[in-house]
Design an enzyme around this catalytic site. Structure first.
Site, PDB file in Angstrom:
ATOM      1  N   ASP A 138       7.056  -1.596  10.807  1.00  0.00           N
ATOM      2  CA  ASP A 138       6.358  -2.192   9.719  1.00  0.00           C
ATOM      3  C   ASP A 138       5.235  -1.204   9.113  1.00  0.00           C
ATOM      4  OD1 ASP A 138       5.395  -2.812   6.972  1.00  0.00           O
ATOM      5  OD2 ASP A 138       6.239  -4.815   7.606  1.00  0.00           O
ATOM      6  N   SER A 166       8.288  -2.202   3.266  1.00  0.00           N
ATOM      7  CA  SER A 166       8.406  -3.565   3.949  1.00  0.00           C
ATOM      8  C   SER A 166       8.887  -4.575   3.100  1.00  0.00           C
ATOM      9  CB  SER A 166       6.753  -3.876   3.614  1.00  0.00           C
ATOM     10  OG  SER A 166       6.904  -5.584   5.260  1.00  0.00           O
TER      11      SER A 166
END
Length: 273
Positions: free
Chosen positions: A152, A27
Site C-alpha cells: 500500500d 490505496s
C-alpha cells in the site's frame, strides 16, 4: 471503505464532465480513481456498496484462504472482467490522448514511495498496480510488479500532492477522506524484527507511519491556507471504519461526497476550465 467519499466526489465530477488530465492516487483512491479515469460513473459506488452487500468480500476467511483480508480474486479479476466490467478501451484511449494516472505504491525493499502508471495496454499490469497500491500491510500479501515487491502506497505517501506539484502541476485539487483538523492520535512503534524480517526498510517506514501522515495533513492545511491547493473533505468526523460493512453508513458517506463534489464543481468549474 472510507474511500466511498472519494467515489461520491468523482461521480459528481463525471456528472458535470469535469476531468483532470493528471491524477495521482493511492490505496482505495487508486481503485476508485480508475473508474473516473475510464469515465464510468457509479461503477466505484457499485463496487464499494452494492457488491459488498452481495459478496461480503471483507473478512478473515479471505485472509486465511487468499492471504488478503479483501477478496483479491473477486476484486481484481471477477469485478473488472466479469461482474462490473472495466472499460479498459476507454482508459487506454485517454492515456494515448495524454492523460496520466499514477498509483502510489510502497517499495518493500527500499521503504520509499514509487509512482507507477500503465499506459501501454497491459490490463493485467494495471490491475496489479491497483492491487499493490491498496494492499494493506499485515493483512495483505506483498504484490510483485516488474520484479518489485510492493505494498500500500499509504504507508509512505497517503496524500501525494507534492508529487503533483513536483511534476509541474500548478492547479491541484485534493480529495481527503478526513474532516479538517483531524489528526491520527495513534502512536508509532518500532516494528519487531519478526515482522517483515526480510524488509528492514519497510519496517522503518511502518514505524514512522503516524508521524508522516500527520505531517502531510499539516502540509495540506498550510497549502490550502496559502491558496495553493483546493481541498474537498468531509464536513464532519466520519463514522465509517476502514473495514466498514454498515451499508447505511457507507451510503451516507457516498452521498456526502457527491453533494460536496457537486458544490465544488458549481463553485469552481469556470476557473478550472
Amino acid at each position: 471503505m472510507r474511500g466511498v467519499f472519494t467515489s461520491g466526489v468523482l461521480d459528481a465530477f463525471m456528472k458535470y464532465k469535469l476531468y483532470f488530465h493528471y491524477i495521482v492516487a493511492v490505496s482505495a483512491g487508486a481503485c476508485n480513481g480508475l473508474s473516473y479515469a475510464s469515465r464510468q460513473p457509479r461503477r466505484a459506488r457499485i463496487s464499494n456498496i452494492d457488491m459488498l452487500v452481495k459478496y461480503d468480500y471483507i473478512g478473515l476467511r479471505h485472509l486465511v484462504t487468499q492471504g488478503c483480508i479483501f477478496d483479491p480474486e473477486l476484486l481484481y479479476r471477477r469485478f473488472p472482467y466479469e461482474l462490473i466490467p472495466y472499460d479498459y478501451e476507454e482508459y487506454f484511449r485517454n492515456c494515448k490522448n495524454g492523460d496520466i494516472f499514477e498509483m502510489v505504491v510502497t517499495n518493500c525493499q527500499t521503504g520509499f514511495a514509487e509512482y507507477l502508471s500503465e499506459s501501454s495496454g497491459d490490463k493485467h499490469r494495471l490491475n496489479e498496480l491497483a492491487r499493490s497500491s491498496s494492499s494493506l500491510p499485515y493483512v495483505s500479501k506483498i504484490v510483485t510488479v516488474d520484479g518489485k515487491e510492493l505494498l500500500d502506497g499509504g504507508i509512505v505517501d497517503s496524500i501525494p500532492v507534492l508529487r503533483s506539484i513536483e511534476t509541474g502541476h500548478e492547479t491541484n485539487v485534493v480529495i481527503s477522506t478526513r474532516n479538517k483538523g483531524w489528526r491520527d492520535t495513534g502512536r508509532d512503534y518500532k516494528q519487531p524484527k519478526f515482522i517483515y524480517r526480510n524488509y528492514p526498510r519497510l519496517r522503518v517506514a511502518l514505524s514512522r507511519r503516524v508521524e508522516v501522515y500527520n505531517r502531510q495533513l499539516d502540509l495540506i492545511d498550510e497549502l490550502e491556507e496559502q491558496g495553493k491547493i483546493l481541498v474537498i473533505r468531509p464536513e464532519n468526523p466520519i463514522v465509517v471504519g476502514r473495514m466498514e460493512k454498515d451499508v447505511e453508513k457507507l451510503e451516507n458517506l457516498y452521498e456526502e461526497g457527491f453533494r460536496l463534489g457537486e458544490r465544488f464543481v458549481q463553485d469552481n468549474l469556470p476557473e478550472l476550465l
